[in-house]
Motif scaffolding. Structure first.
Motif, short mmCIF file in Angstrom:
data_model
loop_
_atom_site.label_atom_id
_atom_site.label_comp_id
_atom_site.label_asym_id
_atom_site.label_seq_id
_atom_site.Cartn_x
_atom_site.Cartn_y
_atom_site.Cartn_z
N ILE A 96 16.00 67.94 -9.62
CA ILE A 96 17.08 66.84 -9.28
C ILE A 96 16.68 65.46 -10.18
N THR A 97 17.79 64.24 -11.06
CA THR A 97 17.20 63.56 -11.38
C THR A 97 17.14 62.45 -10.01
N PRO A 98 15.92 61.19 -10.13
CA PRO A 98 15.94 60.86 -8.80
C PRO A 98 17.44 60.09 -8.58
N ALA A 99 17.97 59.18 -9.40
CA ALA A 99 18.90 58.46 -8.67
C ALA A 99 19.99 59.19 -7.84
N ALA A 100 19.90 60.33 -7.64
CA ALA A 100 20.17 60.89 -6.88
C ALA A 100 20.37 61.37 -5.10
N ILE A 101 19.03 60.54 -5.54
CA ILE A 101 18.22 60.10 -3.71
C ILE A 101 18.19 59.80 -3.53
N THR B 126 16.23 65.05 4.27
CA THR B 126 15.09 65.32 4.12
C THR B 126 14.56 66.57 4.14
N PRO B 127 15.15 67.91 5.09
CA PRO B 127 14.85 69.26 5.19
C PRO B 127 15.69 70.07 3.70
N LEU B 128 16.32 69.45 3.40
CA LEU B 128 16.84 69.92 1.77
C LEU B 128 15.93 69.11 0.81
N TRP B 129 16.00 67.81 0.87
CA TRP B 129 14.91 67.94 -1.03
C TRP B 129 13.31 68.52 0.00
N ASP B 130 12.97 68.80 1.07
CA ASP B 130 11.89 69.36 0.75
C ASP B 130 11.95 70.42 0.76
N ALA B 131 12.87 71.34 0.74
CA ALA B 131 12.57 72.40 0.54
C ALA B 131 12.75 73.88 -0.33
N LEU C 162 28.75 66.70 -15.57
CA LEU C 162 27.05 67.23 -16.31
C LEU C 162 26.72 66.67 -13.89
N THR C 163 25.57 67.54 -14.27
CA THR C 163 25.51 67.43 -12.14
C THR C 163 24.11 66.69 -12.66
N VAL C 164 23.32 66.09 -11.41
CA VAL C 164 22.15 66.07 -11.57
C VAL C 164 20.97 66.73 -11.63
N VAL C 165 21.15 68.44 -12.18
CA VAL C 165 20.15 69.44 -11.40
C VAL C 165 19.52 69.33 -13.29
N ASN C 166 18.28 69.08 -12.89
CA ASN C 166 17.54 69.09 -14.74
C ASN C 166 17.74 69.91 -15.54
N GLY C 167 18.21 70.22 -17.06
CA GLY C 167 18.27 71.77 -17.13
C GLY C 167 19.13 72.06 -16.99
N LEU D 135 22.68 73.07 -5.86
CA LEU D 135 21.91 72.29 -6.63
C LEU D 135 20.67 73.55 -7.34
N SER D 136 21.11 74.71 -7.67
CA SER D 136 20.33 75.76 -8.44
C SER D 136 21.09 75.36 -9.47
#
Length: 482
Positions: free
Chosen positions: A167-172, A148-153, A394-399, A379-380
């Motif tokens: 990131i795409t929501p499915a990753a979480i 959670t701290p990662l997702w909220d960072a 491909l990764t889950v990172v948008n764009g 995730l950058s």
């Protein structure tokens, strides 16, 4: 049927930068020490960071550069160059003077089970391959850090955005254990049948869309000394278990897999599962070769490259895994599984698209803050783009894929997903929830495919294992609705 946590065609292509192109485990690791009841609360790696005087805008997770970081990567289909050449240097650049210990291995379980039992754990683990650790068991023992701290960072690329919003929501959503965010699914993968597009073009063959067409092509291939279909019986036999499950979903809809995941009574004995297993046993018996049951994934994939096998069930990591062995005139492409019956609930074009390649931070490691920061860097866009350049996946990172020169196999997968539209086969989550069941199912599958079990005997055995797990109160149960 799809849901908000699942990747759809538009969501995926838009978020990973593939809108211009219209034209791929792990969970009985600690069976020796797993305890009963529900999972222990995950250790919050961010708790101590929040109180640390190291926290700043540039260091939101409070990383101490004086603490070394140990990273263990599964060096299989993706190799481990992406970690050594991309992610670890980025981490070192962000935290000058840090020491990173890198371990690449294809034997995750053998190397890490003793370490988790002794308490001497690495900070970051890429949990993948045939020896993947049982994440549900690790979670039950409190070994997995709360993400959670990662997702909220704040995102590395745009501090005004949280990581979860990049990131795409499915990753979480697809990685939750007991409702907790404990696992990072890093890649987008397509699992279906892989073939050589150039061979098909040269022969004038078309992709079979029905089971009868599939068998007819099997007869044609047999005359040319080509096995229609094969899977590795060693180090990768679960590829065929995925294949049978996703075929069952095409026959009976995604509810078939959801019921299996939820341990619904007699889910393994449903008409759809029976029809799928029966169909694939027919292919193995008439057009397969039992010799492949003694080969591992690499050996079988080489046979595929040599045109000794026509179709191979795998995920979109295959192209990169075989890049050194692939002849110049071989062009990987993806094909949906042919429709088994005219009454299949999902159309021929339906394929499985999911998120995967599990990464976890050890809650009881020496540097959990460093582990979370390592994930933030992964995730950058730079970290994700570097991964795609190294692995051709491909990764889950948008764009993050924007502007990249993608391989033929990856372009083919994107086209197949585009053609599937909303008809995306859901992922089978019991692989991570109940690894003992998953392993038992593919082990018995090999016995079935070798001709030593009937379809009913196979389904009865696997259902009995599922029933035993359901009745075992020491095993934490997971549920899903869609």
């Amino acid at each position: 049927m799809t849901h908000p946590g699942e990747i759809t065609r538009r969501q995926l292509l838009r978020r990973i930068g593939l809108t211009a192109i219209a034209a791929g485990p792990g969970a009985g690791l600690l069976t020796a020490c797993a305890t009963g009841g529900g999972a222990e609360p995950a250790a919050s790696a961010g708790a101590s960071a929040a109180a640390s005087n190291l926290v700043s805008a540039a260091n939101p997770l409070g990383v101490d550069a004086k603490k070394p970081l140990e990273v263990v990567i599964f060096s299989g289909g993706y190799s481990d160059a992406y970690a050594k050449d991309v992610h670890e240097p980025l981490y070192s650049k962000a935290h000058a003077g840090v020491q990173i210990k890198h371990v690449g291995t294809q034997n995750i379980g053998t190397q890490l089970r003793p370490r988790f039992l002794s308490g001497d754990v690495p900070d970051v683990v890429n949990n993948s391959g045939p020896e993947a650790l049982d994440l549900a068991a690790l979670a039950a023992e409190g070994h997995l850090a709360d993400l959670t701290p990662l997702w909220d960072a704040p995102s590395v690329d745009d501090p005004s955005k949280k990581v979860r919003d990049t990131i795409t929501p499915a990753a979480i959503e697809n990685a939750k254990l007991n409702g907790q965010d404990l696992v990072l699914n890093y890649t987008v993968s397509h699992r279906a049948l892989w073939y050589d597009a150039k061979l098909f073009a040269a022969k004038g063959w078309t992709l079979p869309e029905t089971w009868e067409e599939f068998k007819a092509l099997g007869e044609t291939a047999k005359k040319e000394g080509i096995v229609l279909f094969a899977y590795p019986g060693q180090k990768g036999p679960y590829y065929q278990l995925w294949n049978m499950l996703y075929t069952a979903a095409k026959i009976g809809g995604n509810q078939v897999i959801i019921d299996i995941d939820n341990l619904v009574d007699n889910a393994w004995k449903s008409e759809a599962v029976k029809a799928s297993v029966t169909a694939w046993l027919e292919i193995q018996t008439a057009y397969g070769d039992k010799a492949y049951l003694g080969l591992d994934h690499t050996q079988t994939q080489v046979k595929h490259l040599q045109h000794k096998v026509l179709f191979y069930p795998c995920g979109s990591w295959l192209e990169n895994e075989m890049v050194k062995d692939k002849p110049k005139d071989f062009e990987y492409a993806i094909a949906p599984v042919p429709s088994v019956t005219a009454a299949d609930k999902m159309p021929y074009g339906a394929i499985q698209v999911g998120v995967g390649e599990n990464f976890v931070v050890a809650a009881k490691g020496k540097n959990p803050q460093g582990g979370l920061e390592y994930f933030r860097i992964m995730l950058s866009k730079e970290g994700a783009k570097g991964f795609t350049e190294k692995t051709k996946n491909l990764t889950v990172v948008n764009g993050a894929a924007e502007g990249l020169d993608l391989t033929p196999g990856l372009v083919s997968a994107a086209k197949a997903q585009d053609a599937a539209g909303q008809d995306i086969i859901t992922d089978a989550r019991f692989e991570g929830w109940y690894k003992e069941l998953f392993d038992f199912a593919w082990q018995q599958q090999n016995t079935l495919m070798a001709g030593r079990l009937t379809v009913d005997e196979y389904l009865n055995r696997v259902q009995k294992k599922a029933d035993d797990i359901k009745a075992d109160s020491s095993i934490a149960k997971q549920t899903r609705n869609v």
